[in-house]
Design a protein around this motif. Structure first.
Motif, PDB file in Angstrom:
ATOM      1  N   GLN A 339     -16.819  14.682   8.762  1.00 33.57           N
ATOM      2  CA  GLN A 339     -17.967  15.269   8.058  1.00 33.57           C
ATOM      3  C   GLN A 339     -17.847  16.779   7.960  1.00 33.57           C
ATOM      4  O   GLN A 339     -18.131  17.379   6.918  1.00 33.57           O
ATOM      5  CB  GLN A 339     -19.263  14.890   8.780  1.00 33.57           C
ATOM      6  N   ALA A 340     -17.425  17.384   9.058  1.00 35.71           N
ATOM      7  CA  ALA A 340     -17.294  18.841   9.076  1.00 35.71           C
ATOM      8  C   ALA A 340     -16.213  19.290   8.098  1.00 35.71           C
ATOM      9  O   ALA A 340     -16.359  20.289   7.387  1.00 35.71           O
ATOM     10  CB  ALA A 340     -16.969  19.322  10.486  1.00 35.71           C
ATOM     11  N   ARG A 341     -15.129  18.539   8.052  1.00 43.22           N
ATOM     12  CA  ARG A 341     -14.051  18.906   7.117  1.00 43.22           C
ATOM     13  C   ARG A 341     -14.549  18.814   5.679  1.00 43.22           C
ATOM     14  O   ARG A 341     -14.238  19.645   4.848  1.00 43.22           O
ATOM     15  CB  ARG A 341     -12.834  18.006   7.325  1.00 43.22           C
ATOM     16  N   ALA A 342     -15.332  17.762   5.416  1.00 47.11           N
ATOM     17  CA  ALA A 342     -15.868  17.599   4.066  1.00 47.11           C
ATOM     18  C   ALA A 342     -16.813  18.745   3.719  1.00 47.11           C
ATOM     19  O   ALA A 342     -16.826  19.238   2.595  1.00 47.11           O
ATOM     20  CB  ALA A 342     -16.588  16.255   3.959  1.00 47.11           C
ATOM     21  N   TRP A 343     -17.585  19.175   4.714  1.00 43.49           N
ATOM     22  CA  TRP A 343     -18.512  20.286   4.472  1.00 43.49           C
ATOM     23  C   TRP A 343     -17.735  21.584   4.210  1.00 43.49           C
ATOM     24  O   TRP A 343     -18.103  22.399   3.363  1.00 43.49           O
ATOM     25  CB  TRP A 343     -19.436  20.460   5.679  1.00 43.49           C
ATOM     26  N   ALA A 344     -16.638  21.763   4.946  1.00 43.00           N
ATOM     27  CA  ALA A 344     -15.909  23.035   4.895  1.00 43.00           C
ATOM     28  C   ALA A 344     -14.999  23.154   3.671  1.00 43.00           C
ATOM     29  O   ALA A 344     -14.697  24.257   3.228  1.00 43.00           O
ATOM     30  CB  ALA A 344     -15.076  23.209   6.169  1.00 43.00           C
ATOM     31  N   ALA A 345     -14.585  22.017   3.138  1.00 43.66           N
ATOM     32  CA  ALA A 345     -13.568  22.059   2.079  1.00 43.66           C
ATOM     33  C   ALA A 345     -13.958  22.951   0.899  1.00 43.66           C
ATOM     34  O   ALA A 345     -13.141  23.784   0.467  1.00 43.66           O
ATOM     35  CB  ALA A 345     -13.243  20.642   1.609  1.00 43.66           C
ATOM     36  N   PRO A 346     -15.178  22.823   0.345  1.00 44.36           N
ATOM     37  CA  PRO A 346     -15.536  23.698  -0.782  1.00 44.36           C
ATOM     38  C   PRO A 346     -15.579  25.171  -0.391  1.00 44.36           C
ATOM     39  O   PRO A 346     -15.227  26.043  -1.195  1.00 44.36           O
ATOM     40  CB  PRO A 346     -16.945  23.217  -1.174  1.00 44.36           C
ATOM     41  N   LEU A 347     -15.980  25.425   0.835  1.00 40.55           N
ATOM     42  CA  LEU A 347     -16.039  26.800   1.330  1.00 40.55           C
ATOM     43  C   LEU A 347     -14.633  27.403   1.384  1.00 40.55           C
ATOM     44  O   LEU A 347     -14.386  28.527   0.943  1.00 40.55           O
ATOM     45  CB  LEU A 347     -16.682  26.797   2.719  1.00 40.55           C
ATOM     46  N   ALA A 350     -13.428  28.083  -2.091  1.00 35.79           N
ATOM     47  CA  ALA A 350     -14.081  29.247  -2.697  1.00 35.79           C
ATOM     48  C   ALA A 350     -13.438  30.540  -2.198  1.00 35.79           C
ATOM     49  O   ALA A 350     -13.200  31.476  -2.977  1.00 35.79           O
ATOM     50  CB  ALA A 350     -15.574  29.222  -2.377  1.00 35.79           C
ATOM     51  N   LEU A 351     -13.166  30.597  -0.913  1.00 34.71           N
ATOM     52  CA  LEU A 351     -12.554  31.809  -0.355  1.00 34.71           C
ATOM     53  C   LEU A 351     -11.129  31.992  -0.860  1.00 34.71           C
ATOM     54  O   LEU A 351     -10.706  33.105  -1.198  1.00 34.71           O
ATOM     55  CB  LEU A 351     -12.571  31.742   1.173  1.00 34.71           C
ATOM     56  N   LYS A 353      -9.991  30.925  -3.623  1.00 37.69           N
ATOM     57  CA  LYS A 353     -10.087  31.274  -5.043  1.00 37.69           C
ATOM     58  C   LYS A 353     -10.232  32.777  -5.207  1.00 37.69           C
ATOM     59  O   LYS A 353      -9.782  33.357  -6.190  1.00 37.69           O
ATOM     60  CB  LYS A 353     -11.296  30.550  -5.639  1.00 37.69           C
ATOM     61  N   GLU A 354     -10.871  33.413  -4.237  1.00 39.29           N
ATOM     62  CA  GLU A 354     -11.044  34.869  -4.297  1.00 39.29           C
ATOM     63  C   GLU A 354      -9.828  35.600  -3.751  1.00 39.29           C
ATOM     64  O   GLU A 354      -9.805  36.823  -3.727  1.00 39.29           O
ATOM     65  CB  GLU A 354     -12.302  35.266  -3.519  1.00 39.29           C
ATOM     66  N   GLY A 355      -8.847  34.855  -3.279  1.00 35.51           N
ATOM     67  CA  GLY A 355      -7.613  35.496  -2.866  1.00 35.51           C
ATOM     68  C   GLY A 355      -7.464  35.669  -1.367  1.00 35.51           C
ATOM     69  O   GLY A 355      -6.459  36.205  -0.905  1.00 35.51           O
ATOM     70  N   TYR A 356      -8.458  35.234  -0.605  1.00 34.32           N
ATOM     71  CA  TYR A 356      -8.317  35.323   0.845  1.00 34.32           C
ATOM     72  C   TYR A 356      -7.340  34.265   1.322  1.00 34.32           C
ATOM     73  O   TYR A 356      -7.250  33.189   0.762  1.00 34.32           O
ATOM     74  CB  TYR A 356      -9.670  35.124   1.536  1.00 34.32           C
ATOM     75  N   ARG A 357      -6.644  34.614   2.369  1.00 36.52           N
ATOM     76  CA  ARG A 357      -5.707  33.656   2.959  1.00 36.52           C
ATOM     77  C   ARG A 357      -6.456  32.834   4.002  1.00 36.52           C
ATOM     78  O   ARG A 357      -6.921  33.373   5.008  1.00 36.52           O
ATOM     79  CB  ARG A 357      -4.541  34.394   3.600  1.00 36.52           C
ATOM     80  N   VAL A 358      -6.607  31.574   3.735  1.00 34.33           N
ATOM     81  CA  VAL A 358      -7.373  30.704   4.624  1.00 34.33           C
ATOM     82  C   VAL A 358      -6.509  29.524   5.037  1.00 34.33           C
ATOM     83  O   VAL A 358      -5.866  28.890   4.202  1.00 34.33           O
ATOM     84  CB  VAL A 358      -8.649  30.185   3.925  1.00 34.33           C
ATOM     85  N   GLU A 359      -6.472  29.284   6.334  1.00 41.11           N
ATOM     86  CA  GLU A 359      -5.672  28.179   6.866  1.00 41.11           C
ATOM     87  C   GLU A 359      -6.604  27.149   7.487  1.00 41.11           C
ATOM     88  O   GLU A 359      -7.662  27.502   8.008  1.00 41.11           O
ATOM     89  CB  GLU A 359      -4.699  28.735   7.916  1.00 41.11           C
ATOM     90  N   THR A 360      -6.212  25.883   7.394  1.00 40.60           N
ATOM     91  CA  THR A 360      -7.007  24.827   8.026  1.00 40.60           C
ATOM     92  C   THR A 360      -6.081  23.812   8.662  1.00 40.60           C
ATOM     93  O   THR A 360      -4.868  23.844   8.472  1.00 40.60           O
ATOM     94  CB  THR A 360      -7.872  24.058   7.008  1.00 40.60           C
TER      95      THR A 360
END
Length: 443
Positions: A339-347, A350-351, A353-360
């Motif tokens: 559930q948490a992964r599903a909640w976080a995925a759009p976030l 979005a980040l 998309k703005e060019g931030y480097r995000v790892e999961t």
RNA sequence: GUGAGUGUAGCUCAAUGGCAGAGCACUGGACUGUGGCUCCAGUGGUUGGGGGUUCAAUUCCCCUCACUCACCCCA
């Protein structure tokens, strides 16, 4: 039943450029690309193989490259083709084939990619290796020579490469070289006893190359040999002087090397190399020179030209270690449970998309292991989302450097995270890839 | 093409004829939802491949392949 496993490896002298190394290459390509743009060079993408005859004629039948180093084979129709051992001949072929010179008096081209030479591999020498090359076609002016050298000088400066030296020579032209060649030949004939076997042979075939021999006794024997720079005709003398004056005016340090003779037949007048002592037996990082006769030799209307080739592997070896390190993530998203992964995925999207480097993390993993990974990747921030957070509507954000941790409204997560990531100090390790955060911050 | 050196775990290297090991890395635990440091445990090997000598070969011999360095040449 155990399947038989066959493992493969790359073929001799041919290497993979792995992550870790590729970032260093990108640093070179980025710096070179910017300089080419600033100097008005345009990219040309050339084929990797050409008709064998192009190289045989362009480089010279008697050169080592053509005599024994080419990857030559017959294609299915029986035509002899060759994996390009260098880029100048293909560049000129394309220049002529597409009449690129018709649009302007002077054409400035650059290219990069693999070259192939069948040699025994050793440090700094490969069978498939990469070059960045550039050509200025259509100008015989010394200013063109100076411009090309200035570009390279800037490149070394930008990449913080030191311990290299620019060596410069003039090979004369058809007006003065034949006479000098005879003078040198006569000198060498008087020294046969002191020359190595190779150089005795070269006295007749390619006397200039004897000056370039590393053999100690050959060096001594030719210590007082006549040098081409002292036998230049009026036009070559003047050209050479104007090149050196131009370099001096730009405060570009160079070292005259009257023994600098290059291995390809097409060079005349200005020749140069950037050399280093840090590459084992190889010392050339960049080599190049003027080749005023090549365009006509390849069937075009006569046009003077000058160019260089830069060895990527050798250049990358010289880069200071801190250049081209991979960029660390700005944020590590530690989501616990489906559930948490599903909640976080759009976030996360979005980040990014703005060019931030995000790892999961992809699948299920304990918070502990996710924290460990976050730390190992060098991420500055971690966002922790789990069942607790989802029910309470609060998420946790932690700064891994300061260890400071705070709780945020889940609804405002994007704004709050953006706020924190935007205030990150500029990454000390490297600039982001094109389209990355640089673009974002420039807005 | 010629010469020399080296091939053992993902990486760096031990083991000289007698049970294939260490450090690092990786995974897990100590710490059931908080990283680094520490400690504990675990995963991981056709000893490059083939042949020979031997009761026994990572070790000695031969062949082969690869890598490294140098000659040569150049980027």
């Amino acid at each position: 039943m155990t399947p038989t496993r066959k493992s493969f490896s790359s073929i001799r002298g041919v290497h993979d450029i792995l992550p870790g190394e590729s970032e260093r290459w990108q640093a070179i390509e980025r710096a070179a690309g910017r300089l080419f743009a600033a100097f008005g060079f345009r990219e040309i993408r050339l084929p990797i193989f050409e008709a064998t005859e192009l190289f045989a004629r362009g480089i010279g039948e008697a050169t080592d490259i053509v005599e024994k180093e080419m990857y030559t084979f017959a294609d299915r129709s029986g035509e002899s083709v060759t994996l390009r051992p260098e880029g100048t001949a293909p560049a000129i072929r394309a220049f002529l084939e597409h009449h690129l010179g018709a649009a302007q008096a002077v054409t400035k081209l650059y290219y990069w990619g693999p070259m192939f030479r069948y040699e025994r591999p050793q440090k700094g020498r490969f069978r498939q290796f990469y070059q960045i090359g550039a050509e200025i076609i259509g100008s015989g002016a010394p200013e063109a020579d100076v411009e090309l050298l200035a570009l390279l000088h800037l490149l070394f400066e930008r990449l913080k490469i030191d311990g290299v030296r620019l060596e410069l020579n003039s090979l004369g032209d058809e007006a003065c070289r034949p006479a000098y060649r005879q003078t040198l030949q006569r000198f060498l004939e008087s020294k046969q006893a002191d020359l190595c076997e190779n150089c005795r042979r070269r006295t007749a075939t390619n006397p200039l190359r004897v000056l370039d021999c590393k053999n100690e006794s050959c060096r001594e024997a030719t210590a007082d040999a006549p040098m081409i720079v002292d036998h230049l005709c009026e036009a070559c003398r003047s050209h050479h002087d104007r090149v050196t004056e131009g370099l001096a005016a730009l405060k570009i340090v160079y070292h005259p090397n009257p023994r600098l003779v290059r291995g390809l037949d097409y060079y005349n007048r200005t020749t140069f190399e950037w050399t280093t002592t840090k590459l084992g037996a190889q010392n050339a990082v960049v080599g190049g020179g003027r080749y005023d006769g090549l365009v006509a030799l390849l069937g075009g209307d006569p046009a003077p030209a000058i160019g260089f080739a830069l060895g990527m592997e050798r250049m990358a070896e010289l880069l200071p270690p801190e250049l081209g390190q991979p960029a660390a993530p700005d944020l590590f998203m530690a989501a616990l449970g489906e559930q948490a992964r599903a909640w976080a995925a759009p976030l996360v999207l979005a980040l990014r998309k703005e060019g931030y480097r995000v790892e999961t993390e992809y699948g299920d993993a304990s918070l502990k292991s996710q924290m460990r990974r976050a730390d190992k990747t060098g991420a500055r921030w971690v966002c922790i989302v789990g069942e607790n957070e989802l029910t309470s509507g609060q998420i946790v954000v932690k700064n891994l450097q300061t260890k400071a941790q705070e709780t945020l409204e889940a609804d405002r997560a994007l704004d709050e995270l953006r706020l924190r990531l935007a205030s990150l100090p500029p990454s000390p390790v490297s600039s982001p890839p094109p389209g990355g955060r640089g673009e974002h911050k420039a807005r």
